[in-house]
Motif scaffolding. Structure first.
Motif, PDB file in Angstrom:
ATOM      1  N   ASP A 170       0.810  -1.216   0.000  1.00 35.37           N
ATOM      2  CA  ASP A 170       0.000   0.000   0.000  1.00 35.37           C
ATOM      3  C   ASP A 170       0.845   1.269   0.000  1.00 35.37           C
ATOM      4  OD1 ASP A 170      -2.251  -1.550  -0.012  1.00 35.37           O
ATOM      5  OD2 ASP A 170      -2.747  -1.244   2.102  1.00 35.37           O
ATOM      6  N   SER A 171       2.090   1.182   0.495  1.00 37.21           N
ATOM      7  CA  SER A 171       2.949   2.368   0.505  1.00 37.21           C
ATOM      8  C   SER A 171       3.349   2.803  -0.898  1.00 37.21           C
ATOM      9  CB  SER A 171       4.209   2.099   1.336  1.00 37.21           C
ATOM     10  OG  SER A 171       5.130   1.287   0.618  1.00 37.21           O
ATOM     11  N   ARG A 172       3.304   1.863  -1.834  1.00 31.01           N
ATOM     12  CA  ARG A 172       3.626   2.108  -3.246  1.00 31.01           C
ATOM     13  C   ARG A 172       5.079   2.556  -3.455  1.00 31.01           C
ATOM     14  NH1 ARG A 172      -1.799   4.789  -3.844  1.00 31.01           N
ATOM     15  NH2 ARG A 172      -0.730   6.785  -4.091  1.00 31.01           N
ATOM     16  N   VAL A 229       0.170  19.154   2.204  1.00 28.89           N
ATOM     17  CA  VAL A 229      -0.347  18.037   1.422  1.00 28.89           C
ATOM     18  C   VAL A 229      -0.463  18.423  -0.050  1.00 28.89           C
ATOM     19  CG1 VAL A 229      -2.304  16.457   1.111  1.00 28.89           C
ATOM     20  CG2 VAL A 229      -1.601  17.129   3.419  1.00 28.89           C
ATOM     21  N   GLY A 239       1.509  16.848  -3.405  1.00 26.12           N
ATOM     22  CA  GLY A 239       0.653  15.789  -3.953  1.00 26.12           C
ATOM     23  C   GLY A 239       0.574  14.590  -3.030  1.00 26.12           C
ATOM     24  N   ALA A 240       0.736  14.826  -1.719  1.00 26.01           N
ATOM     25  CA  ALA A 240       0.777  13.731  -0.748  1.00 26.01           C
ATOM     26  C   ALA A 240      -0.600  13.117  -0.539  1.00 26.01           C
ATOM     27  CB  ALA A 240       1.337  14.226   0.585  1.00 26.01           C
ATOM     28  N   GLU A 241      -0.600  11.880  -0.149  1.00 25.47           N
ATOM     29  CA  GLU A 241      -1.836  11.167   0.167  1.00 25.47           C
ATOM     30  C   GLU A 241      -1.699  10.549   1.553  1.00 25.47           C
ATOM     31  OE1 GLU A 241      -4.359   7.264  -1.407  1.00 25.47           O
ATOM     32  OE2 GLU A 241      -3.002   8.323  -2.781  1.00 25.47           O
ATOM     33  N   ILE A 242      -2.743  10.672   2.359  1.00 24.38           N
ATOM     34  CA  ILE A 242      -2.782  10.064   3.687  1.00 24.38           C
ATOM     35  C   ILE A 242      -3.945   9.083   3.695  1.00 24.38           C
ATOM     36  CG2 ILE A 242      -3.007  10.447   6.172  1.00 24.38           C
ATOM     37  CD1 ILE A 242      -2.026  13.304   5.703  1.00 24.38           C
ATOM     38  N   ARG A 243      -3.641   7.825   4.009  1.00 29.86           N
ATOM     39  CA  ARG A 243      -4.687   6.809   3.979  1.00 29.86           C
ATOM     40  C   ARG A 243      -4.534   5.879   5.168  1.00 29.86           C
ATOM     41  NH1 ARG A 243      -3.693   2.613  -0.855  1.00 29.86           N
ATOM     42  NH2 ARG A 243      -5.404   1.668   0.286  1.00 29.86           N
ATOM     43  N   GLY A 277       4.174  13.139  -4.747  1.00 33.97           N
ATOM     44  CA  GLY A 277       3.386  11.932  -4.956  1.00 33.97           C
ATOM     45  C   GLY A 277       3.537  10.876  -3.882  1.00 33.97           C
ATOM     46  N   GLN A 292       3.173   9.081  -0.033  1.00 33.06           N
ATOM     47  CA  GLN A 292       1.982   8.899   0.800  1.00 33.06           C
ATOM     48  C   GLN A 292       2.341   8.334   2.162  1.00 33.06           C
ATOM     49  OE1 GLN A 292      -1.044   6.107  -0.159  1.00 33.06           O
ATOM     50  NE2 GLN A 292       0.350   4.552  -0.942  1.00 33.06           N
ATOM     51  N   ASN A 342      -2.824  22.866   4.754  1.00 32.89           N
ATOM     52  CA  ASN A 342      -3.259  22.296   3.473  1.00 32.89           C
ATOM     53  C   ASN A 342      -2.120  22.208   2.466  1.00 32.89           C
ATOM     54  OD1 ASN A 342      -5.799  22.076   4.482  1.00 32.89           O
ATOM     55  ND2 ASN A 342      -6.805  23.266   2.870  1.00 32.89           N
TER      56      ASN A 342
END
Length: 325
Positions: free
Chosen positions: A134-136, A253, A257-261, A232, A234, A250
């Motif tokens: 999932d970390s990609r 992020v 282009g960061a993603e938090i999941r 990109g 995350q 804001n």
């Protein structure tokens, strides 16, 4: 049979007790498992504190604790293909006991000679495998893993090393043992000995920054790590050991282009499916190899549940606490 029980919501230090309960009977599609081992995990404590969403809720009175373990199939109900004598691992309910009745669809068959202390914590390598996916993060890129001495984190490092991924192990304080670099860490970020997290990370990565973060802790350090993400990148949140929060703007992020999941254990809501079998076989094989290091901090009978719980809460650096029956 003996089982560790609780009758109210609360701290596992306060509400758990050991007592005798009837051995469960199996219904259609179920299997009676004679428990061999069961791990003590942060998620077990969330269950005891009623912090999980539906349907993962305790039922009173005399709820048996524990959600993960392994054992030998003793008896089967109608429409079950597994044979008695099969060693199985599973994530479900009621594992801190001498026997458990489990729907057969939740069971993961294991080789008969699989080490008990590994069989009882299959939730951990499965989670570590999924976190890394999932970390990609790609081979040659940089991944930071918080709670570097935890079981999950050391497993992530070993899986990452096999894929050629650079790992920064983030720890509150570095210890001589275990040696995280021997377990796959490229570098160690000791929070007790660093003034600026961003500066330290950029130095370790040669200015490249992080491509991914697996966060088991939270708190201010997590916010600082997010601000080191390359374009990109995350963060995958897997736990919250810290009671503190982190703050972001804001732009922290948006401009990267960061993603938090969030990571949800793949068998939290539903059992394994046939398409999972090849991956599960690969995980079981790698996790069972002697060269794959498993930090086991204590192996306990059920009577030592207070010690196992205390060590899990206070001394995560010792390694995984395991019940044997």
């Amino acid at each position: 049979m003996k089982a560790i029980l609780f009758d109210e919501i609360g701290s596992p230090r306060d509400v758990l007790y050991l007592d005798d309960v009837p051995t469960p009977r199996v219904g259609d599609g179920e299997v009676l498992v004679r428990m061999v081992s069961a791990s003590v995990n942060p998620g077990d404590f969330l269950f005891i504190q009623n912090l999980y969403p539906e349907p993962k809720k305790p039922h009173f009175p005399r709820q048996i604790a524990g959600n993960h373990g392994a054992g030998i199939v003793e008896a089967i109900g109608a429409d079950v293909a597994l044979q008695p004598g099969t060693l199985v691992a599973f994530s479900h309910y009621n594992t801190w006991a001498e026997y458990a009745a489990i729907p057969a669809e939740w069971l993961i068959p294991l080789p008969a000679d699989y080490p008990a202390e590994r069989a009882g914590q299959m939730v951990n390598p499965i989670t570590a495998w999924d976190l890394l996916v999932d970390s990609r993060v790609l081979p040659g890129q940089w991944l930071a893993v918080t709670a570097g001495y935890s079981s999950i984190s050391t497993m992530v490092m070993q899986f990452a090393q096999r894929r050629g991924i650079n790992v920064i192990a983030v720890v509150r304080r570095q210890h001589q043992s275990p040696d995280l670099k021997e377990l796959g860490a490229t570098a160690i970020l000791d929070l007790s000995d660093v003034k600026g997290i961003r500066e330290a990370v950029m130095d370790m990565t040669g200015g490249a920054g992080l491509n991914g973060i697996i966060d088991n802790v939270g708190g201010p350090a997590s916010g600082e790590l997010i601000r080191t993400l390359a374009l990109g990148g995350q963060m995958v949140i897997n736990g919250g050991m810290s009671a503190e929060r982190f703050e972001l703007h804001n732009f922290d992020v948006l401009l990267s282009g960061a993603e938090i999941r969030a990571n949800i254990y793949r068998y939290f809501f539903s059992p394994p499916v046939e398409a999972d079998r090849p991956i599960l076989r690969e995980i079981v094989d790698i996790f069972g190899q002697p060269g794959f290091h498993i930090p086991v901090g204590g192996i306990h009978p059920l009577t030592e549940f207070r010690l196992a719980v205390a060590n899990s809460l206070d001394r995560a650096d010792l390694g995984k606490q395991i019940f044997t029956m």
